[in-house]
Design an enzyme around this catalytic site. Structure first.
Site: not given
Length: 464
Positions: A134, A329-330, A35, A72
């Site tokens: 995850h 990831d993002n 994030d 994610s």
């Protein structure tokens, strides 16, 4: 730079890598931030001191047009496999009525795809994982099941960064736990996520025989909320953000222009904030600045842990033959506590007073205003959205075969291109059958194969 020139430049990146792979197999280390916004770190215009990532950028190269998923788990599934997130089973982040039981939405890695860990393990690498997984917790979808010889894994999407391991919310509780090599473990009193992940990874690399190459997956949970950091790191940023989010944003835009990531004539986007900084009370300004102070501390601490990894590579004689990849990831997360669908009772357990912000027992997120700063130059688009601020994130690569030191390349690259690129560097056949039944071919291509003639288009679902 036109597309033909871009393709030629990127092909040159890999020319040395393919040759090196024939001589001596390189170690491969993938480092993931969680994030983090586009312009948080110094290589991409950030004011947060990240000397180890800056050194990596100067010794390697940056890709300014790297694209990922806005969420994610879908991003991680594509990164680890080179396949689409639907092919990998991570079509979305949650079970929705319209997707329950549907192929592509199993919410775990499926046997339709092969992971990098599985291929590198087959090639004789010691495959190591520390940090956020995850990608499923059921048999067949855990790190040990998917190719990692050793794994210290947080299985869920987010949690406290200290040893209390409080979930993001009631909806996350079912997979908020840690495992080491497949067995659940408790956390020591001095646990802090970034430091613990790096410490475990360093230990495993040091224990690996020198003649055996390493494939490492170091997936930090920083700077995902709850925003928390050790006190000594938070103190380093005292007062730094009291000028407010709009001013910090303007400064980042100026540095992005100086780096050439955006053009000098790029107009400054208008930040549609609920309240301008000047409209906040002095108490609100002080509190808001403290929250961003903690966020910066998390990133600086993460960078320091990356520094310990680089030192381990030197100590073990691997530093000259290790391919390092760093990515996010993002995009930055604008959400605050309500996003995690928890009840008021859940929030009563936290002490979010000014003095306790960032400490164990607190739970704060920095919200949309600071997320706009993190995602500069992209205003009002962020994690969960399929616009630039959600999917255009940082990517850096350094190591043997990377000769364009310090360069910022504007070639387009997607998250599912990472696996085939690393296979090419390591001389691994991505088409070799490892499974009892056929798996789906990757949709990603190695950087050296990207050209206008192989233009590909893919779109991400909202929150997937």
């Amino acid at each position: 730079m036109n597309k033909k020139a871009m393709a030629a430049a990127v092909s040159m990146i890999l020319a040395g890598g393919a040759h090196a792979a024939q001589q001596e197999r390189p170690n491969v280390i993938v480092i993931i931030a969680d994030d983090m916004g586009y312009s948080d770190i110094s290589p991409f215009g950030g004011e947060i001191p990240t000397p180890n990532l800056q050194a990596m950028a100067e010794q390697g190269m940056r890709m300014s047009q790297y694209y990922t998923s806005p969420m994610s788990a879908p991003a991680r599934s594509m990164l680890l496999t080179g396949n689409s997130n639907q092919q990998a089973g991570m079509g979305g982040m949650w079970w929705y009525d319209s997707t329950i039981g549907k192929e592509g939405y199993e919410l775990r890695l499926t046997d339709r795809v092969t992971t990098m860990a599985e291929r590198f393990k087959d090639a004789g690498y010691n495959t190591l994982m520390a940090g956020k997984w995850h990608l499923g917790f059921v048999p067949g979808a855990t790190p040990k099941d998917r190719g990692f010889n050793h794994a210290f894994a947080f299985m869920g999407g987010g949690t406290s960064h200290f040893n209390d391991a409080i979930p993001l919310g009631t909806v996350e509780a079912f997979h908020t736990y840690y495992t080491r090599d497949g067995e659940r473990v408790s956390l020591p009193d001095d646990f802090y996520s970034s430091e613990a992940y790096a410490r475990q990874m360093n230990s495993w690399i040091k224990a690996t025989p020198k003649e055996q190459p390493v494939f490492a997956w170091l997936a930090f949970t920083a700077p995902h909320d709850p925003l928390q950091a050790p006190d000594e790191w938070i103190k380093r940023f005292k007062g730094q953000y009291e000028q407010g989010y709009a001013e910090v944003y303007r400064q980042r835009i100026a540095r992005l222009k100086a780096l050439g990531i955006i053009h000098d004539d790029t107009p400054l986007p208008h930040l549609e904030l609920d309240k301008e900084w000047e409209a906040l009370t002095p108490e609100q300004q002080k509190y808001t600045a403290k929250v961003m102070q903690v966020y910066a501390a998390m990133i600086a601490n993460m960078d320091a842990q990356i520094g310990t990894l680089m030192e381990t590579l030197k100590q073990t004689g691997r530093d000259k033959n290790t391919l390092l990849v760093f990515l996010t990831d993002n995009g930055a997360n604008p959400a605050q506590g309500f996003y995690y669908e928890s009840t008021p009772e859940f929030w009563k357990q936290f002490d979010n007073s000014y003095d306790n912000v960032g400490r164990k027992g607190s739970f704060v997120s920095y919200g949309p205003h600071w997320a706009n700063v993190s995602n500069a130059p992209y205003a009002n688009y962020h994690k969960t959205t399929s616009a630039q601020g959600g999917i255009n994130t940082d990517f850096m690569i350094s190591g043997p075969g990377i000769t364009r030191h310090g360069k910022i390349d504007a070639s387009t690259m997607a998250v599912y291109d990472v696996a085939p690129t690393l296979y090419e560097f390591a001389g691994i056949d991505p088409n070799k059958s490892l499974a009892k039944k056929p798996v789906l071919p990757m949709i990603g291509v190695s950087l050296s194969a990207i050209s206008p003639a192989k233009y590909r288009s893919r779109r991400a679902e909202l929150r997937g």
